[in-house]
Each structure stands twice: as C-alpha cells, then as structure tokens.
Design a protein around this motif. Structure first.
Motif, PDB file in Angstrom:
ATOM      1  N   ARG A  96      -2.841  41.477   2.764  1.00 32.95           N
ATOM      2  CA  ARG A  96      -1.643  41.125   3.346  1.00 32.95           C
ATOM      3  C   ARG A  96      -1.167  40.438   2.149  1.00 32.95           C
ATOM      4  O   ARG A  96      -1.542  39.040   1.960  1.00 32.95           O
ATOM      5  CB  ARG A  96      -1.668  40.197   4.553  1.00 32.95           C
ATOM      6  N   LEU A  97      -0.141  40.801   1.205  1.00 35.43           N
ATOM      7  CA  LEU A  97       0.234  40.207   0.170  1.00 35.43           C
ATOM      8  C   LEU A  97       1.765  39.606   0.360  1.00 35.43           C
ATOM      9  O   LEU A  97       2.450  40.265   0.930  1.00 35.43           O
ATOM     10  CB  LEU A  97       0.175  40.991  -1.141  1.00 35.43           C
ATOM     11  N   ASP A  98       1.924  38.342  -0.295  1.00 39.29           N
ATOM     12  CA  ASP A  98       3.400  37.957  -0.294  1.00 39.29           C
ATOM     13  C   ASP A  98       3.737  37.890  -1.658  1.00 39.29           C
ATOM     14  O   ASP A  98       3.092  37.345  -2.641  1.00 39.29           O
ATOM     15  CB  ASP A  98       3.384  36.420   0.106  1.00 39.29           C
ATOM     16  N   VAL A 129       2.437  35.844  -6.720  1.00 40.96           N
ATOM     17  CA  VAL A 129       1.611  36.779  -5.622  1.00 40.96           C
ATOM     18  C   VAL A 129       0.537  36.104  -4.973  1.00 40.96           C
ATOM     19  O   VAL A 129      -0.377  35.484  -5.595  1.00 40.96           O
ATOM     20  CB  VAL A 129       1.234  38.007  -6.581  1.00 40.96           C
ATOM     21  N   ARG A 130       0.771  35.868  -3.610  1.00 41.83           N
ATOM     22  CA  ARG A 130      -0.244  35.399  -2.916  1.00 41.83           C
ATOM     23  C   ARG A 130      -0.747  36.064  -1.682  1.00 41.83           C
ATOM     24  O   ARG A 130      -0.272  37.023  -1.293  1.00 41.83           O
ATOM     25  CB  ARG A 130       0.566  34.149  -2.027  1.00 41.83           C
ATOM     26  N   GLU A 131      -2.263  35.786  -1.543  1.00 39.21           N
ATOM     27  CA  GLU A 131      -2.841  36.502  -0.270  1.00 39.21           C
ATOM     28  C   GLU A 131      -3.348  35.357   0.698  1.00 39.21           C
ATOM     29  O   GLU A 131      -4.344  34.510   0.236  1.00 39.21           O
ATOM     30  CB  GLU A 131      -4.183  37.281  -0.661  1.00 39.21           C
ATOM     31  N   LEU A 179      -2.902  34.672  -6.149  1.00 34.21           N
ATOM     32  CA  LEU A 179      -3.709  35.427  -7.210  1.00 34.21           C
ATOM     33  C   LEU A 179      -2.873  35.573  -8.488  1.00 34.21           C
ATOM     34  O   LEU A 179      -3.565  35.927  -9.503  1.00 34.21           O
ATOM     35  CB  LEU A 179      -3.287  36.988  -6.585  1.00 34.21           C
ATOM     36  N   TYR A 180      -1.393  35.468  -8.317  1.00 36.19           N
ATOM     37  CA  TYR A 180      -1.011  35.417  -9.755  1.00 36.19           C
ATOM     38  C   TYR A 180       0.232  34.132  -9.795  1.00 36.19           C
ATOM     39  O   TYR A 180       1.087  34.029  -8.703  1.00 36.19           O
ATOM     40  CB  TYR A 180      -0.090  36.678 -10.265  1.00 36.19           C
ATOM     41  N   ALA A 181       0.484  33.745 -10.748  1.00 37.57           N
ATOM     42  CA  ALA A 181       1.610  32.598 -10.867  1.00 37.57           C
ATOM     43  C   ALA A 181       2.267  32.813 -12.473  1.00 37.57           C
ATOM     44  O   ALA A 181       1.556  32.918 -13.113  1.00 37.57           O
ATOM     45  CB  ALA A 181       1.402  31.315 -10.938  1.00 37.57           C
TER      46      ALA A 181
END
Length: 144
Positions: free
Chosen positions: A84-86, A56-58, A63-65
């Motif tokens: 805006r999150l991917d 989870v990336r901003e 943010l999370y792996a």
C-alpha cells in the motif's frame, strides 16, 4: 494548496538515462523493488510557495524523498507481495497524495516518477496537475 495529481501510463522510453541504467542493473541482478525519481522545476523567484517535495511512502516508512536540489534516481528493494503506497507531492505546508495497492511478483520492478508543477499566481483557480508516471515492469524474457 489547490494542487491535484494525475496518473499517466508509464513508457519505459520516457525514463531519464540514469533511471534506465539503474533499471537494467536491477533486472540483470534479478531484484524486486522500487525505482523512483522526481522532476521538480524550480522558480527563478525566491518564494516558499514554489518549493515542492515528492515522497513515496509505505505506511510510516518513507521509501523515496525528492526535492528540486536532489535529482538522483533511487532504488529501494521491496519484497514480493502487495504494498500500500502513497505517492505524495508536498509544498507550502500541504500535501496531495495518491494511494495505490501494488502487487509485485518476484523480479518485477515498480517504476514511479513525478513531474511537479507550481503556479506563479498565489490563487490560481486552474493549476496544472502534478503528473505521476507509475507502472510495474515485468522481468525481461530469458533467451535460450
């Protein structure tokens, strides 16, 4: 990789026990942020194409792996506002990403967890999609 991803509604009762525990703690403390984890089945075969990673990336900030070896639940504090999150599933050198604009009010929690899939067939025409469960949970109602 011909993977696809789909978003399904989040049911708080479906969260694993350790995620529900961290969620209760964050709510008690009145925190705003992201609670994330991944369920990544591992193959009994040894092969690179079966490896999956979830992120989870901003922007450029990760943010999370998560990986098949790491099944922990992570909490990340996020300021209230629009993010805006991917939501990314990576494997075999390729990525499948979902992008979402998510607005958090004070004391709201964004919960995101992913169940990844893989195929034992190298050229599977109809692979199962990766399932993302994403939702914003409001703070509990105050009694009194």
């Amino acid at each position: 990789m011909t993977d696809t991803s789909e978003v399904r509604p989040l049911e708080p009762r479906q969260l694993k026990w350790s995620a529900r525990r961290k969620l209760r703690k964050a709510r008690r403390e009145g925190r705003t942020g992201l609670l994330a984890y991944a369920v990544i089945p591992s193959s009994n075969r040894n092969g690179y194409r079966f490896l999956r990673f979830v992120y989870v990336r901003e922007g450029r900030r990760q943010l999370y792996a998560g990986s098949a070896d790491d099944r922990s639940v992570r909490w990340v504090d996020l300021p209230p506002g629009t993010h805006r999150l991917d939501f990314v599933v990576s494997g075999g050198g390729k990525e499948v990403a979902l992008s979402r604009d998510i607005t958090l009010e004070p004391r709201q929690v964004l919960v995101s967890w992913c169940y990844t899939t893989y195929s034992l067939k190298p050229f599977d025409r109809h692979p199962r999609p990766n399932r993302w469960y994403i939702g914003v949970l409001d703070p509990p109602a105050r009694e009194g």
